[in-house]
Design an enzyme around this catalytic site. Structure first.
Site, PDB file in Angstrom:
ATOM      1  N   CYS A  10       1.263  -1.212  -0.278  1.00  0.00           N
ATOM      2  CA  CYS A  10      -0.014   0.107   0.144  1.00  0.00           C
ATOM      3  C   CYS A  10       1.280   1.246  -0.184  1.00  0.00           C
ATOM      4  CB  CYS A  10      -1.092  -0.130   1.135  1.00  0.00           C
ATOM      5  SG  CYS A  10       0.195   0.332   2.704  1.00  0.00           S
ATOM      6  N   ASN A  13       2.241   1.525   4.414  1.00  0.00           N
ATOM      7  CA  ASN A  13       2.334   0.422   4.612  1.00  0.00           C
ATOM      8  C   ASN A  13       2.064   0.684   6.173  1.00  0.00           C
ATOM      9  OD1 ASN A  13       5.348  -1.988   5.570  1.00  0.00           O
ATOM     10  ND2 ASN A  13       3.249  -3.101   5.229  1.00  0.00           N
ATOM     11  N   CYS A  15      -1.701   0.676   7.744  1.00  0.00           N
ATOM     12  CA  CYS A  15      -3.160   0.094   7.582  1.00  0.00           C
ATOM     13  C   CYS A  15      -3.507  -0.576   6.605  1.00  0.00           C
ATOM     14  CB  CYS A  15      -3.759   1.927   7.499  1.00  0.00           C
ATOM     15  SG  CYS A  15      -3.384   3.701   7.917  1.00  0.00           S
ATOM     16  N   ARG A  16      -3.356  -0.603   5.713  1.00  0.00           N
ATOM     17  CA  ARG A  16      -3.926  -1.569   4.595  1.00  0.00           C
ATOM     18  C   ARG A  16      -3.131  -2.437   4.382  1.00  0.00           C
ATOM     19  NH1 ARG A  16      -5.270   2.611  -0.333  1.00  0.00           N
ATOM     20  NH2 ARG A  16      -3.809   3.289   0.867  1.00  0.00           N
ATOM     21  N   SER A  17      -1.943  -2.798   3.893  1.00  0.00           N
ATOM     22  CA  SER A  17      -0.947  -3.698   3.867  1.00  0.00           C
ATOM     23  C   SER A  17      -1.204  -4.576   4.607  1.00  0.00           C
ATOM     24  CB  SER A  17       0.100  -3.647   3.217  1.00  0.00           C
ATOM     25  OG  SER A  17       1.274  -2.755   3.281  1.00  0.00           O
ATOM     26  N   ASP A 125      -7.873   4.501   0.827  1.00  0.00           N
ATOM     27  CA  ASP A 125      -7.000   4.154   2.001  1.00  0.00           C
ATOM     28  C   ASP A 125      -7.817   5.030   3.034  1.00  0.00           C
ATOM     29  OD1 ASP A 125      -5.369   5.385   3.196  1.00  0.00           O
ATOM     30  OD2 ASP A 125      -3.748   6.219   1.915  1.00  0.00           O
TER      31      ASP A 125
HETATM   32  P1  4NP Z   1      -1.738   3.097   3.929  1.00  0.00           P
HETATM   33  O1  4NP Z   1      -2.469   4.344   4.402  1.00  0.00           O
HETATM   34  O2  4NP Z   1      -1.239   3.058   2.564  1.00  0.00           O
HETATM   35  O3  4NP Z   1      -2.735   1.962   3.789  1.00  0.00           O
HETATM   36  O4  4NP Z   1      -1.188   2.651   4.675  1.00  0.00           O
HETATM   37  C1  4NP Z   1      -1.379   5.154   4.714  1.00  0.00           C
HETATM   38  C2  4NP Z   1      -0.393   5.522   5.759  1.00  0.00           C
HETATM   39  C3  4NP Z   1      -0.110   6.786   6.078  1.00  0.00           C
HETATM   40  C4  4NP Z   1      -0.017   7.867   4.956  1.00  0.00           C
HETATM   41  C5  4NP Z   1      -1.000   7.609   4.096  1.00  0.00           C
HETATM   42  C6  4NP Z   1      -1.419   6.250   3.464  1.00  0.00           C
HETATM   43  N1  4NP Z   1       0.913   8.399   4.903  1.00  0.00           N
HETATM   44  O5  4NP Z   1       0.637   9.999   4.345  1.00  0.00           O
HETATM   45  O6  4NP Z   1       1.685   9.175   6.458  1.00  0.00           O
END
Ligand code: 4NP
Length: 152
Positions: A10, A13, A15-17, A125
């Site tokens: 994702c 790294n 939240c989703r992955s 997201d």
């Molecule tokens: P993820 O969500 O891609 O599902 O882990 C996010 C977590 C943090 C950020 C973006 C997306 N960030 O910009 O810090």
């Protein structure tokens, strides 16, 4: 026996992955011919544990993902992994930018292609939203991983 190596990707790294990794790991429990990791296309959360909201929904569903740590996707991951499942179209573009060969590119697919083939559907997201976003993400990933388990 040759192992099948799977990478969930994702943006952050956190939240989703990490959820995708935890869910798939649970589904493949007892099969020793798989390796599973996750990574983010961005580098902001390298070394960080998963987001507390991902940890909470995983715990509610009986999974412990607290041992995971963020890391950034890199081109050599194409050498280490057989299948790279990305969460959304933006991740897809970012990962493909690092592909060196057609063979690299063929390893990459949207994880929700399992449920909606050819429709290019994103796992949204949930980072800037509320807790219900994480429950929805969990549910989508659980359904997608169930199909992956049957196919791999
Ligand atoms: P993820 O969500 O891609 O599902 O882990 C996010 C977590 C943090 C950020 C973006 C997306 N960030 O910009 O810090």
């Amino acid at each position: 026996m040759e192992k099948t190596r799977i990478l969930m990707v994702c943006l952050g790294n956190i939240c989703r992955s990490p959820l995708a990794e935890g869910i798939m790991r649970a589904k493949l429990f007892g099969r020793n011919n798989y390796e599973l990791e996750s990574a983010g296309t961005g580098g902001w959360h390298v070394g960080d544990p998963p987001d507390p909201r991902s940890v909470a929904i995983a715990k509610e569903m009986g999974l412990d993902i607290t041992g995971q740590r963020g890391r950034q996707f890199k081109a050599t991951d194409f050498d280490r992994f057989d299948h790279i499942f990305v969460m959304d179209n933006s991740n897809h573009r970012d990962v493909l930018k690092l592909a060196r060969t057609e063979h690299d590119k063929q390893k990459v697919s949207l994880i929700l292609d399992t449920l909606f083939p050819g429709e290019n559907v994103d796992v949204p997201d949930p980072y800037y939203g509320g807790n219900d976003g994480f429950a929805k993400v969990y549910d989508m990933l659980d359904q997608a991983c169930e199909i992956l388990k049957e196919r791999l």
